[in-house]
Design an enzyme around this catalytic site. Structure first.
Site, mmCIF file in Angstrom:
data_model
loop_
_atom_site.group_PDB
_atom_site.id
_atom_site.type_symbol
_atom_site.label_atom_id
_atom_site.label_comp_id
_atom_site.label_asym_id
_atom_site.label_seq_id
_atom_site.Cartn_x
_atom_site.Cartn_y
_atom_site.Cartn_z
ATOM 1 N N ASN A 9 -20.055 -25.044 2.870
ATOM 2 C CA ASN A 9 -18.699 -25.560 3.065
ATOM 3 C C ASN A 9 -18.826 -27.005 3.510
ATOM 4 O OD1 ASN A 9 -16.121 -26.178 3.842
ATOM 5 N ND2 ASN A 9 -16.032 -24.733 5.566
ATOM 6 N N LYS A 11 -16.577 -29.173 3.832
ATOM 7 C CA LYS A 11 -15.409 -29.658 4.586
ATOM 8 C C LYS A 11 -14.964 -31.026 4.033
ATOM 9 C CE LYS A 11 -16.854 -26.747 8.355
ATOM 10 N NZ LYS A 11 -16.802 -26.429 9.773
ATOM 11 N N HIS A 94 -9.935 -20.491 6.089
ATOM 12 C CA HIS A 94 -10.914 -20.987 7.065
ATOM 13 C C HIS A 94 -10.194 -21.241 8.402
ATOM 14 C CE1 HIS A 94 -13.745 -23.636 9.087
ATOM 15 N NE2 HIS A 94 -14.669 -23.102 8.305
ATOM 16 N N GLU A 96 -10.287 -23.612 10.372
ATOM 17 C CA GLU A 96 -9.730 -24.970 10.484
ATOM 18 C C GLU A 96 -8.395 -25.068 9.749
ATOM 19 O OE1 GLU A 96 -13.262 -27.003 9.158
ATOM 20 O OE2 GLU A 96 -14.271 -26.404 10.999
ATOM 21 N N GLU A 166 -16.534 -15.633 10.841
ATOM 22 C CA GLU A 166 -16.883 -16.884 11.520
ATOM 23 C C GLU A 166 -16.227 -16.928 12.892
ATOM 24 O OE1 GLU A 166 -18.062 -20.142 8.512
ATOM 25 O OE2 GLU A 166 -15.896 -20.195 8.709
ATOM 26 N N GLY A 172 -19.529 -25.273 14.240
ATOM 27 C CA GLY A 172 -19.773 -26.690 14.531
ATOM 28 C C GLY A 172 -20.164 -26.950 15.978
ATOM 29 N N SER A 212 -22.578 -22.350 12.841
ATOM 30 C CA SER A 212 -23.860 -22.942 13.286
ATOM 31 C C SER A 212 -25.082 -22.207 12.742
ATOM 32 C CB SER A 212 -23.914 -23.027 14.819
ATOM 33 O OG SER A 212 -22.871 -23.848 15.298
HETATM 34 P P1 PGA Z 1 -20.905 -24.858 10.812
HETATM 35 O O1 PGA Z 1 -19.554 -24.511 10.008
HETATM 36 O O2 PGA Z 1 -22.038 -24.236 10.037
HETATM 37 O O3 PGA Z 1 -20.966 -26.345 10.848
HETATM 38 O O4 PGA Z 1 -20.764 -24.234 12.173
HETATM 39 C C1 PGA Z 1 -19.368 -23.271 9.401
HETATM 40 C C2 PGA Z 1 -17.993 -23.215 8.772
HETATM 41 O O5 PGA Z 1 -17.050 -23.750 9.344
HETATM 42 O O6 PGA Z 1 -17.827 -22.635 7.680
#
Ligand code: PGA
Length: 254
Positions: A9, A11, A94, A96, A166, A172, A212
């Site tokens: 992803n 983003k 997601h 976000e 998630e 993140g 992460s």
């Molecule tokens: P990250 O993000 O691996 O940077 O924690 C995962 C995601 O948001 O899909």
């Protein structure tokens, strides 16, 4: 036997030229028969990505999809538009999107169904906040998100859905869920699918962990019986890191 599935992803990162460059770096590192590998760049990169992926086993995904075929939805993108660009997967709901753009469980369900209707595999994201985990509400919350995502969906379609668990507190932050925590919640999500659709669908549905995930923790997470792959944010922007995660998944599948 479920085939492992690793999706990057990206983003809101990478211009079209940067996207083509990263795919060029990835291609010699992550071609895999044993593992499905997907990159999900921003919409504006998809045409460049399609060209850069020509002849590759790496699949193309988008980061969202609107539920309508077309119409007065400024700023949105339909499944048919994505399909024509070679998109085969779409991340839906997601955290976000839910947190910053007000996406609801109802919208997530509509978006996932629109993707399926067009032959695009939705990667539906669910996950709890830290406050919810600490209050012991993880299963209630994630169970409700999962049931809402599958509303009015037939069993055949349901078996094609990929779910990404998630935990919001792990995204993140560098703070990964332990493999035991991830397995526990992912096994619970599989049990919810079993309750909704029966054993065959529950065994078919692939459930990723996300938050992460990196080359150091991927092998341990992938070794868990219910974890079928990963949705990777930060580490998917580094070709070597992403390829190491793919290799962990492919090794485990052998
Ligand atoms: P990250 O993000 O691996 O940077 O924690 C995962 C995601 O948001 O899909």
């Amino acid at each position: 036997m479920r085939k492992p599935i690793i999706a990057g992803n990206w983003k809101m990162n990478m211009t079209p030229s940067e996207c083509a460059k990263l795919i060029g770096e990835l291609r010699p590192l992550v071609e895999s028969e044993a593992c499905e590998v997907i990159v999900c760049p921003p919409f504006t990169d998809l045409a460049a990505a399609k060209e850069a992926l020509e002849g590759s086993s790496i699949r193309l995904g988008a980061q969202n999809i609107h539920w309508a075929d077309k119409g007065a939805y400024t700023g949105e993108v339909s499944a048919a538009m994505l399909k024509e660009l070679g998109v085969e997967y779409a991340i839906i709901g997601h955290s976000e999107r839910r947190q910053y753009f007000g996406e609801t469980d109802e919208g997530v369900n509509l978006r996932a169904r629109a993707a399926l209707a067009c032959g695009i595999t939705p990667i539906v994201c669910v996950g709890e906040s830290l406050a919810q985990r600490e209050a012991g509400e993880t299963e209630a919350w994630v169970g409700a998100q999962t049931k809402a995502a599958f509303k009015d969906m037939g069993a055949d379609d349901a078996a094609r859905v990929v779910i990404a668990y998630e935990p919001i507190w792990a995204i993140g932050t560098g703070r990964t869920a332990t493999s035991a925590q991830a397995e526990e919640t992912i096994a619970f999500i599989r049990a919810v699918v079993r309750e909704l659709y029966g054993e065959a669908a529950a065994e078919a549905v692939r459930i990723q962990y996300g938050g992460s995930m990196n080359p150091k923790n991927a092998a341990e997470l992938m070794a868990m019986p219910d974890i079928d792959g990963g949705l990777i944010g930060g580490a998917s922007l580094k070709a070597v890191d992403f390829s190491q995660i793919v290799n962990c998944a492919a090794e485990g599948a052998k």
